[in-house]
Design an enzyme around this catalytic site. Sequence first.
Site: not given
Length: 113
Positions: A32, A92, A99
């Site tokens: 997104i 991060g 993922h």
Amino acid sequence: MAEDCLFCRIVGGQIPASIVTRTDDVVVFRDINPQAPTHLLVIPTKHVASLNDADASDDLGRLMRAAVDAAKGAGIAESGYRIVINAGENGGQTVSHLHLHVLGGRRMAWPPG
């Protein structure tokens, strides 16, 4: 599945996502907040918190194969793409569910940041 996990909720259908591919083991969907013209996320359907918790022969093999297939499906395999796995806060990782980021559609810089 972890009830408070954003990606587990996407796998379970409680949170909508722009899903590209779904199998019993892997879900691929559009990020997104894309960092490249093509930015896909590849996640296992079972909850694995980070790369540190992954089974190398099982989890990672399926995810990498799905990432390559997603790059081919997105039309970025020939021109090139980057696969990124962030592990831990300093690495991060912002969602505690393993993922892979598949990034392409532009020239990637090095070092990444």
